[in-house]
Design a protein around this motif. Structure first.
Motif, PDB file in Angstrom:
ATOM      1  N   SER A  31       0.806  -1.219   0.000  1.00  0.00           N
ATOM      2  CA  SER A  31       0.000   0.000   0.000  1.00  0.00           C
ATOM      3  C   SER A  31       0.842   1.273   0.000  1.00  0.00           C
ATOM      4  CB  SER A  31      -0.927  -0.001   1.233  1.00  0.00           C
ATOM      5  OG  SER A  31      -1.698  -1.184   1.302  1.00  0.00           O
ATOM      6  N   TYR A  82      -6.391   0.896   1.950  1.00  0.00           N
ATOM      7  CA  TYR A  82      -7.279   1.978   1.520  1.00  0.00           C
ATOM      8  C   TYR A  82      -8.715   1.493   1.342  1.00  0.00           C
ATOM      9  CZ  TYR A  82      -2.656   3.823   0.629  1.00  0.00           C
ATOM     10  OH  TYR A  82      -1.343   4.214   0.779  1.00  0.00           O
ATOM     11  N   ASN A 116      -4.435   8.798  -7.371  1.00  0.00           N
ATOM     12  CA  ASN A 116      -5.297   8.611  -6.205  1.00  0.00           C
ATOM     13  C   ASN A 116      -6.707   9.145  -6.412  1.00  0.00           C
ATOM     14  OD1 ASN A 116      -3.167   7.438  -4.851  1.00  0.00           O
ATOM     15  ND2 ASN A 116      -2.480   9.365  -3.933  1.00  0.00           N
ATOM     16  N   THR A 155      -9.762   9.600   0.986  1.00  0.00           N
ATOM     17  CA  THR A 155      -8.739   8.733   1.561  1.00  0.00           C
ATOM     18  C   THR A 155      -7.450   9.518   1.768  1.00  0.00           C
ATOM     19  OG1 THR A 155      -9.683   6.776   0.511  1.00  0.00           O
ATOM     20  CG2 THR A 155      -7.374   6.639   1.178  1.00  0.00           C
ATOM     21  N   TYR A 168      -3.402   9.414   2.081  1.00  0.00           N
ATOM     22  CA  TYR A 168      -2.311   8.574   1.585  1.00  0.00           C
ATOM     23  C   TYR A 168      -1.007   8.911   2.301  1.00  0.00           C
ATOM     24  CZ  TYR A 168      -5.487   7.118  -2.116  1.00  0.00           C
ATOM     25  OH  TYR A 168      -6.542   6.593  -2.815  1.00  0.00           O
ATOM     26  N   GLU A 195       2.267   6.703   1.760  1.00  0.00           N
ATOM     27  CA  GLU A 195       2.864   6.539   0.440  1.00  0.00           C
ATOM     28  C   GLU A 195       4.268   7.142   0.394  1.00  0.00           C
ATOM     29  OE1 GLU A 195       0.784   7.876  -2.963  1.00  0.00           O
ATOM     30  OE2 GLU A 195      -0.450   6.080  -3.101  1.00  0.00           O
TER      31      GLU A 195
END
Length: 886
Positions: A178, A187, A440, A537, A539, A542
């Motif tokens: 992820s 996610y 995304n 969401t 992130y 990341e």
């Protein structure tokens, strides 16, 4: 009088069963990786290789070491249509990838299926590879790729991290999958909802997370809850600290002390950090709302709802007995359930018949995805398709597996339509609804036209009403819920954060699937639309600077890499040196040494064996090959024994050998059929040299976590020629489940031989040997017999009754837990026609099998039984053994 048999076995950890069905594979070799693949991957392999090398370069820095063994990556051909992958350091440093994962896009929330596999599985190769302590380093050089070995009582662990728990291994791999701009399960609103409901129920406890249990969410906890736990650690300590944990773990000489490693790596023991993780989840998601509707059904697994002809349907089950088609009639709200033997998969109703979208063997050399009926027979025309729905004119809407290595390619009939990053909903008018992903940003499409977008990777369409409102599942702040899009804005239509699926009943009501700490509930709810955007969401985990993340383009065709034909025999490599130690009252101390050689696809193996017993020593060599549709193998054994070991010492040969051909000719539905031709000169016999032709037919149904087959029919026929003595026979086994994990079984066999002569070992052999290295058909095992007999005619019949009890007794710190127990009764009759007399024996067995969880994850069935035979010299045999019957 009692004879006691105790055994302790240290088994070789090798794969059993076939991983890839046979096909024309080729191999590309390089410094770090060997790829074994078929022609359909040749043009895309250069980019797969470049992507995986980026992964390995980053993992070398984060995990803190380089792999000490080249990685062997097998990519399954299109004849292996399975949505799966695996990595393992035994028997070699291996990775196996299957390309048919497009149907899992809603669950995995990926941009690219193949990239998900590469990141996830390569993480496993790095997790399991380190050997920080010197004993593991040295023992690995000597004993090779085996989890453990020993010199006398001294245990060694050549691959120490194989004893690390799956909760840590899989959780860490889900975290890493992820991190690189390819989506991932962290996610998923479904995954978040699962974690929250389990935390709120007090189920995220060390003993429940670390042990192999038979409680919801079963093995999924290792990936989902484990993944969120690893995310918590990363946010607290950073990715370097989290991934380097595995190097620290491998520093243990006895690698079983998780808490001490956690304390060394993170400053706090595992229990403390898991507790803080639960507190963190509860605090962040205090607002989690539970659906309070009218419950119409419950299930231990969930598959997507489908709807047609005024009914909503899916497959439900308890993971112990046969699954059921759940039918909900919209107009009357009546529920019906129909038991059957469907494989798990999304249900489709076609011409009044129910099919599931699943994967199964359609021949001995092909595993196919498509629609399968109750008997698991493929519906014509659905081969290699992941069905999504049907157009008004009957054309199929499907994902084409051959074109969907990375993300789904939608076809309508025979024509390519578009690509997608979600399942597809087809309405009555033939409009197609699906989501597409751009980094995304997730965008809803109708018939190739974008409608609206939001930040996230989780979302799929479930229904469309008469007004054109589009209903879809997406992420909420605390989990998963249902929304609608009315053409201009989104509205949340369900209050609960546990809603993972929805189908409309009418304009105001819907049937929803919700997730709980005990499983899934299907509830009728009143819709309550109110304006609300899809929760975006975040992130935060990341790694945006990584070369992996920046490599967002899909794999393109390019000039193939240099390769050669894969020859499984030429690719044999040394795997390991393994040992086994045992004892019984007849043979005394038993010691076995095996040198194992395999090829990277595990299509052939070579084993050198030395087996020592008090009265004999056996030296042998075995070879087997399953690289083609006809499997074959051979063995050769030499025997050194004490005088008097055989009945007639002056005629003994002191060696044994065998060869076989095995042809699986039937693999369709639940049916399997095979023919075997084998020739054996048994090493434990002076004379016997049977040439045997056998036919075996099997119908085996075992659902979920059932301890025994829920239904079994097995028929074996054979004809044997041993020194011009003809023997033929048949055996039949039948098992069926009754209520409450109770199983009844019947077994019968009949054999007839031209003659019986104990002096020259002709006839049907009856002995008490429980584990021959070489086996033959014309023999019967009788545990209570004290000497070997030879019969002209033999009939056996057995009835058995088994009752399994769930006896969960789980511990975190203790190396032993208890999962379940089975009490069994058997009564077997032997009717033997010997050379000069007839004999009848009866054995009555009372036993208990305890499924012990060893080191929190390895299920070890320990059986304790007493067998009574009043006609035997020792009328009672008590034995303790480690085995699994089926």
């Amino acid at each position: 009088m009692y004879k006691i048999l105790l055994s302790l076995t240290l088994p070789l950890y090798l794969f059993s069963g076939e991983l890839f069905v046979p096909d024309n594979y080729q191999i590309n070799t390089s410094e770090k990786i060997d790829y074994i693949y078929t022609e359909e991957y040749a043009k895309v392999l250069p980019q797969i290789k470049a992507y995986q090398e980026h992964i390995m370069n980053q993992y070398e820095k984060e995990f803190g070491f380089r792999l000490d063994e080249k990685m062997q990556v097998g990519i399954a051909s299109n004849r292996n249509q399975i949505a799966n992958a695996m990595a393992t350091p035994t028997p070699l440093n291996l990775q196996f990838l299957y390309g048919a994962g497009a149907g899992n896009v809603d669950y995995f929330c990926f941009d690219s299926w193949m990239k998900t596999l590469l990141v996830h599985e390569t993480a496993h190769n790095y997790q399991l590879n380190p050997k920080k302590n010197w004993i593991s380093k040295v023992s690995h050089k000597v004993f090779g790729n085996t989890p453990f070995s020993s010199i006398g009582p001294f245990l060694m662990f050549p691959i120490p991290n194989m004893l690390e728990n799956s909760f840590i291994l899989e959780g860490n791999a889900v975290l890493n999958e992820s991190r690189f701009g390819n989506g991932g399960r962290l996610y998923s609103g479904y995954a978040l909802a699962e974690v929250v409901v389990m935390a709120n129920a007090g189920e995220i406890r060390p003993e429940m997370m670390y042990n192999s249990t038979l409680r919801f969410p079963y093995g999924e906890k290792e990936y989902i809850i484990g993944g969120f736990f690893q995310k918590f650690l990363m946010e607290k300590y950073g990715i370097q600290k989290v991934n380097e944990y595995f190097k620290t773990y491998s520093g243990q000489i006895v690698p079983i002390f998780t808490s001490s490693v956690f304390k060394k790596q993170f400053g706090k023991p595992f229990k403390t950090l898991l507790s803080k993780f639960v507190e963190d989840i509860k605090q962040k998601h205090q607002g989690f709302k539970v659906t309070d509707g009218y419950i119409v059904a419950q299930s231990q697994f969930h598959l997507p709802f489908n709807s047609s002809d005024g009914e909503i349907y899916t497959l439900i089950g308890d993971y112990l007995s046969s699954p059921k088609i759940f039918k909900f009639y919209k107009s009357s709200k009546i529920v019906e359930k129909k038991s059957g033997s469907w494989r798990k998969g999304e249900v489709f109703k076609i011409d009044g018949k129910y099919y599931t979208q699943t994967s199964s063997k359609t021949s001995p050399t092909k595993i196919t995805m498509g629609l399968f009926d109750e008997g698991v027979f493929l519906k014509d025309g659905t081969d290699s398709k992941i069905i999504q729905g049907f157009m008004p004119d009957g054309r199929e809407v499907f994902f084409d597996i051959g074109n969907s290595l990375e993300y789904p390619h939608i076809f309508v009939g025979d024509t390519f339509y578009d690509t997608s990053n979600s399942s597809v909903y087809v309405d009555r008018a033939g409009n197609l609804y699906y989501f597409k992903q751009d980094r995304n940003q997730r965008t809803l499409y109708r018939d190739k036209k974008p409608l609206f977008n939001y930040m996230g990777h989780y979302g799929f369409v479930t229904d469309v009403d008469a007004q054109g409102n589009i209903y879809f599942i997406a992420k909420s702040e605390h989990g998963s819920t249902a929304y609608l899009y009315d053409g201009s804005s989104t509205k949340r239509v369900t209050k609960g954060d546990d809603v993972i699926d929805l189908k409309l009943i009418n304009r105001d009501e819907a049937l929803v699937a919700t997730i709980t700490a005990d499983g899934f509930r299907y509830q009728v709810v009143t819709l309550s639309p109110h304006s609300q955007s899809v929760t975006p969401t975040r992130y935060s985990i990341e790694d945006k600077s990584s070369k992996i993340t920046k490599n967002i383009k899909m794999f393109k065709n390019s000039t193939p890499l240099e390769s050669k034909e894969y020859n499984s025999l030429a690719q044999l490599r040394y795997s390991s040196l393994t040992q086994a130690l045992g004892y019984n009252s007849q043979d005394g101390l038993m010691l076995s040494l095996q040198a194992n050689f395999v090829d990277p696809l595990l299509q052939n193996s070579l084993t050198g064996l030395i087996n020592y017993e008090e009265n004999r020593t056996v030296v042998g060599l075995e070879y087997s090959n399953s690289a083609s549709s006809v499997e074959f193998g051979a063995s050769l054994f030499g025997v050194e024994h004490k005088d008097g070991y055989f009945l007639n010492n002056d005629k003994e040969d002191d060696y044994g050998y065998s060869a076989y051909l095995h042809l699986p000719f039937l693999a369709s539905g639940y049916w399997r059929g095979s023919a075997t031709l084998d020739y054996t000169k048994a090493f434990n016999s002076i004379y016997r040299k049977p040439l045997t032709l056998s036919l075996d037919f099997l119908n085996h149904k075992q659902y979920g976590f059932s301890r025994y087959p829920n239904h079994l029919n097995q028929l074996s026929l054979f004809f044997s020629d041993d020194r011009e003595n003809k023997t033929y026979g048949a055996s039949y086994s039948w098992i069926h489940d009754l209520a409450w994990q109770t199983f009844i079984g019947l077994d019968a066999s009949y054999m007839q031989s031209d003659i019986s002569d104990m002096g020259v070992e002709k006839g049907i052999r009856i002995s008490d040997e429980l584990a021959n290295i070489q086996e033959e058909k014309a023999q019967i095992l009788m545990p209570t017999i004290d000497k070997t007999l030879y019969a002209k005619e033999a009939t056996t019949a057995e009835i058995s009754l088994r009752k399994t009890f769930d006896t969960p007794l789980y511990f975190f710190s203790s190396p032993v837990s208890l999962q379940r127990e089975t009490l069994y009764l058997k009564h077997k009759v032997y009717d033997l026609e010997l050379n000069q007399e007839s004999k009848e024996f009866t054995e009555s067995t009372l036993g208990l099998t305890s499924d012990v969880v060893f080191l929190n994850q390895y299920i070890v069935p320990i059986s304790t039984e007493i067998i009574h035979n009043e006609d035997a010299i020792d009328d009672n045999l008590f034995r303790v053994s480690i085995f699994k019957e089926f």
